[in-house]
Motif scaffolding. Sequence first.
Motif, PDB file in Angstrom:
ATOM      1  N   GLY A 103       0.824  -1.208   0.000  1.00 18.26           N
ATOM      2  CA  GLY A 103       0.000   0.000   0.000  1.00 18.26           C
ATOM      3  C   GLY A 103       0.856   1.254   0.000  1.00 18.26           C
ATOM      4  N   ARG A 104       0.604   2.130   0.961  1.00 15.49           N
ATOM      5  CA  ARG A 104       1.286   3.429   0.991  1.00 15.49           C
ATOM      6  C   ARG A 104       2.734   3.342   1.457  1.00 15.49           C
ATOM      7  N   THR A 105       3.149   2.224   2.015  1.00 17.71           N
ATOM      8  CA  THR A 105       4.514   2.072   2.525  1.00 17.71           C
ATOM      9  C   THR A 105       5.450   1.745   1.368  1.00 17.71           C
ATOM     10  N   SER A 106       5.637   2.714   0.510  1.00  8.62           N
ATOM     11  CA  SER A 106       6.383   2.485  -0.719  1.00  8.62           C
ATOM     12  C   SER A 106       7.008   3.788  -1.190  1.00  8.62           C
ATOM     13  N   HIS A 107       7.783   3.659  -2.263  1.00  6.10           N
ATOM     14  CA  HIS A 107       8.366   4.825  -2.919  1.00  6.10           C
ATOM     15  C   HIS A 107       8.484   4.497  -4.405  1.00  6.10           C
ATOM     16  N   PRO A 108       8.177   5.437  -5.284  1.00  8.47           N
ATOM     17  CA  PRO A 108       8.277   5.141  -6.723  1.00  8.47           C
ATOM     18  C   PRO A 108       9.636   4.613  -7.150  1.00  8.47           C
ATOM     19  N   ASP A 109      10.701   5.011  -6.474  1.00 11.43           N
ATOM     20  CA  ASP A 109      12.037   4.540  -6.834  1.00 11.43           C
ATOM     21  C   ASP A 109      12.206   3.043  -6.600  1.00 11.43           C
ATOM     22  N   ASN A 110      11.342   2.454  -5.781  1.00 16.83           N
ATOM     23  CA  ASN A 110      11.487   1.046  -5.423  1.00 16.83           C
ATOM     24  C   ASN A 110      10.616   0.109  -6.245  1.00 16.83           C
ATOM     25  N   THR A 111       9.807   0.635  -7.157  1.00 18.02           N
ATOM     26  CA  THR A 111       8.888  -0.201  -7.928  1.00 18.02           C
ATOM     27  C   THR A 111       9.311  -0.254  -9.391  1.00 18.02           C
ATOM     28  N   PRO A 112       8.956  -1.325 -10.103  1.00 18.98           N
ATOM     29  CA  PRO A 112       9.362  -1.439 -11.505  1.00 18.98           C
ATOM     30  C   PRO A 112       8.782  -0.351 -12.401  1.00 18.98           C
ATOM     31  N   ALA A 119      -3.331   3.391  -1.933  1.00 18.84           N
ATOM     32  CA  ALA A 119      -3.715   3.279  -0.528  1.00 18.84           C
ATOM     33  C   ALA A 119      -5.216   3.547  -0.406  1.00 18.84           C
ATOM     34  N   PRO A 120      -5.807   3.226   0.754  1.00 15.83           N
ATOM     35  CA  PRO A 120      -7.230   3.520   0.931  1.00 15.83           C
ATOM     36  C   PRO A 120      -7.552   4.992   0.737  1.00 15.83           C
ATOM     37  N   SER A 121      -6.675   5.855   1.250  1.00 20.53           N
ATOM     38  CA  SER A 121      -6.859   7.298   1.133  1.00 20.53           C
ATOM     39  C   SER A 121      -5.506   7.944   0.853  1.00 20.53           C
ATOM     40  N   ALA A 122      -5.539   9.167   0.349  1.00 19.77           N
ATOM     41  CA  ALA A 122      -4.311   9.875  -0.008  1.00 19.77           C
ATOM     42  C   ALA A 122      -3.676  10.509   1.225  1.00 19.77           C
ATOM     43  N   ILE A 123      -3.220   9.636   2.138  1.00 22.41           N
ATOM     44  CA  ILE A 123      -2.631  10.069   3.404  1.00 22.41           C
ATOM     45  C   ILE A 123      -1.270   9.404   3.539  1.00 22.41           C
ATOM     46  N   ALA A 124      -0.236  10.201   3.616  1.00 23.87           N
ATOM     47  CA  ALA A 124       1.120   9.659   3.737  1.00 23.87           C
ATOM     48  C   ALA A 124       1.451   9.386   5.206  1.00 23.87           C
ATOM     49  N   PRO A 125       2.149   8.284   5.466  1.00 26.28           N
ATOM     50  CA  PRO A 125       2.656   8.084   6.823  1.00 26.28           C
ATOM     51  C   PRO A 125       3.830   9.024   7.067  1.00 26.28           C
ATOM     52  N   LYS A 126       4.078   9.360   8.290  1.00 24.74           N
ATOM     53  CA  LYS A 126       5.220  10.227   8.611  1.00 24.74           C
ATOM     54  C   LYS A 126       6.443   9.356   8.846  1.00 24.74           C
ATOM     55  N   ASP A 127       6.841   8.665   7.769  1.00 23.37           N
ATOM     56  CA  ASP A 127       7.932   7.704   7.838  1.00 23.37           C
ATOM     57  C   ASP A 127       8.921   7.967   6.727  1.00 23.37           C
ATOM     58  N   GLN A 128      10.083   7.327   6.856  1.00 18.82           N
ATOM     59  CA  GLN A 128      11.046   7.289   5.774  1.00 18.82           C
ATOM     60  C   GLN A 128      11.201   5.851   5.308  1.00 18.82           C
ATOM     61  N   ILE A 129      11.683   5.695   4.082  1.00 18.66           N
ATOM     62  CA  ILE A 129      11.862   4.361   3.522  1.00 18.66           C
ATOM     63  C   ILE A 129      13.196   4.307   2.796  1.00 18.66           C
ATOM     64  N   PHE A 130      13.837   3.128   2.868  1.00 21.37           N
ATOM     65  CA  PHE A 130      15.126   2.961   2.193  1.00 21.37           C
ATOM     66  C   PHE A 130      14.920   2.828   0.691  1.00 21.37           C
ATOM     67  N   THR A 131      15.719   3.543  -0.090  1.00 23.87           N
ATOM     68  CA  THR A 131      15.776   3.383  -1.541  1.00 23.87           C
ATOM     69  C   THR A 131      17.237   3.202  -1.927  1.00 23.87           C
ATOM     70  N   MET A 132      17.492   2.920  -3.189  1.00 24.90           N
ATOM     71  CA  MET A 132      18.868   2.701  -3.630  1.00 24.90           C
ATOM     72  C   MET A 132      19.710   3.964  -3.546  1.00 24.90           C
ATOM     73  N   THR A 133      19.067   5.116  -3.382  1.00 18.83           N
ATOM     74  CA  THR A 133      19.810   6.369  -3.206  1.00 18.83           C
ATOM     75  C   THR A 133      19.785   6.842  -1.759  1.00 18.83           C
ATOM     76  N   PRO A 139       6.275   9.189   0.208  1.00 20.18           N
ATOM     77  CA  PRO A 139       5.430  10.217  -0.399  1.00 20.18           C
ATOM     78  C   PRO A 139       3.941   9.914  -0.246  1.00 20.18           C
ATOM     79  N   GLU A 140       3.127  10.919  -0.542  1.00 23.70           N
ATOM     80  CA  GLU A 140       1.669  10.744  -0.457  1.00 23.70           C
ATOM     81  C   GLU A 140       1.211   9.728  -1.505  1.00 23.70           C
ATOM     82  N   PRO A 141       0.389   8.762  -1.103  1.00 20.00           N
ATOM     83  CA  PRO A 141      -0.126   7.776  -2.053  1.00 20.00           C
ATOM     84  C   PRO A 141      -1.353   8.317  -2.798  1.00 20.00           C
ATOM     85  N   ARG A 142      -1.793   7.557  -3.778  1.00 20.40           N
ATOM     86  CA  ARG A 142      -3.029   7.878  -4.496  1.00 20.40           C
ATOM     87  C   ARG A 142      -4.181   7.074  -3.914  1.00 20.40           C
TER      88      ARG A 142
END
Length: 355
Positions: A103-112, A119-133, A139-142
């Motif tokens: 769901g929202r626990t993602s980042h565009p850099d991590n997906t193909p 996500a159910p609603s356009a609400i971003a968690p106040k979290d960070q996520i590891f990416t290759m950079t 970010p806010e989901p759709r």
Amino acid sequence: MTDIWSPTRVGTIDLKNRLVLAPMTRSRAQYDGTPGPLAAEYYAQRAGLGLLISEGTQPSDDGQGYTMTPGIYNDAHVEGWRKITSAVHAEGSHLFIQLMHVGRTSHPDNTPHHRQALAPSAIAPKDQIFTMTGMQPVPEPREMTAEDIRQTIADFRNAARHAVAAGADGVEIHGANGYLIQQFFAPNANHRADQYGGSIENRARFAIEIAQAIAAEIGPERTGIRLSPGATLGGLDEGADGPALYRYLIAELNRLKLAYVHIMHLGNEQLLSDIRRLWHQALIVNRPGRPLDEVGSDVEIGLADLESYGQHALANPDFAERLKSGAVMNTADRNTFFGGDARGYTDYPSGTAAA
């Protein structure tokens, strides 16, 4: 009195003991989502446990949240997983593949496809996520449309079909740990005004519809679900009616006669007792941080049919054998949990002498 070493049945599968490998993300898959070259060895090493539940495995491009996690939705994935299931079966155990849509626990850099997360609603968690950079804010989901919801359910169904084609004994629906399905449960992540938001019944609907679709595709006896009542991972807050939602959900899932429910238990003993009463099939209980001297206690008192273990089994490929003999246990190296090579993955030693 039943103990952890007695055989049992989950769905139509006979297990040699009641110890279960908990699902653990290891981030060692290939870039296309095919399991990595050491994965078959990793799982086969742990086949002393009666049931193995795989790392979280995305059912679609949209479902991926972290780098280097495996998928199970195309022919290459099937071929990769078939090596794992064959290795596990050769060692006398069984494997369920966990289907995880983050769901929202993602980042565009991590997906193909590099698209905005769903996500159910356009609400971003106040979290960070590891990416290759490096670490980045989530970010806010759709907000999912009705068509997105239908497609996601179809994706879960397709992934379950591919899992069985790969030789898996079944699949576990990941409805826990702050990911998509639990996001629907939590009012602070689900502001929907349609049939998937608001009331307990509406917030539970998505999980039930996924379970119905998978059970129709591969059979309820091959379908399990993992839940984590009260978990706040990913910034979720299930609210005061959270326990009531789980009582409703368990009762509805029980109608489907799924193979098992897998509870990550965080301390609400009354709720766990109620789940035990409402659920008539196999119940797996995972208590994070359970001391070794308490292994088997839930099975012995009849509160669970099986118990799952994560870090103990990660660090000790022969966890069942060591537990039975009283041997010294290896300590898990947290620095090697995610990504990397054989170190901290397939190189933990077996066969320590009894203490």
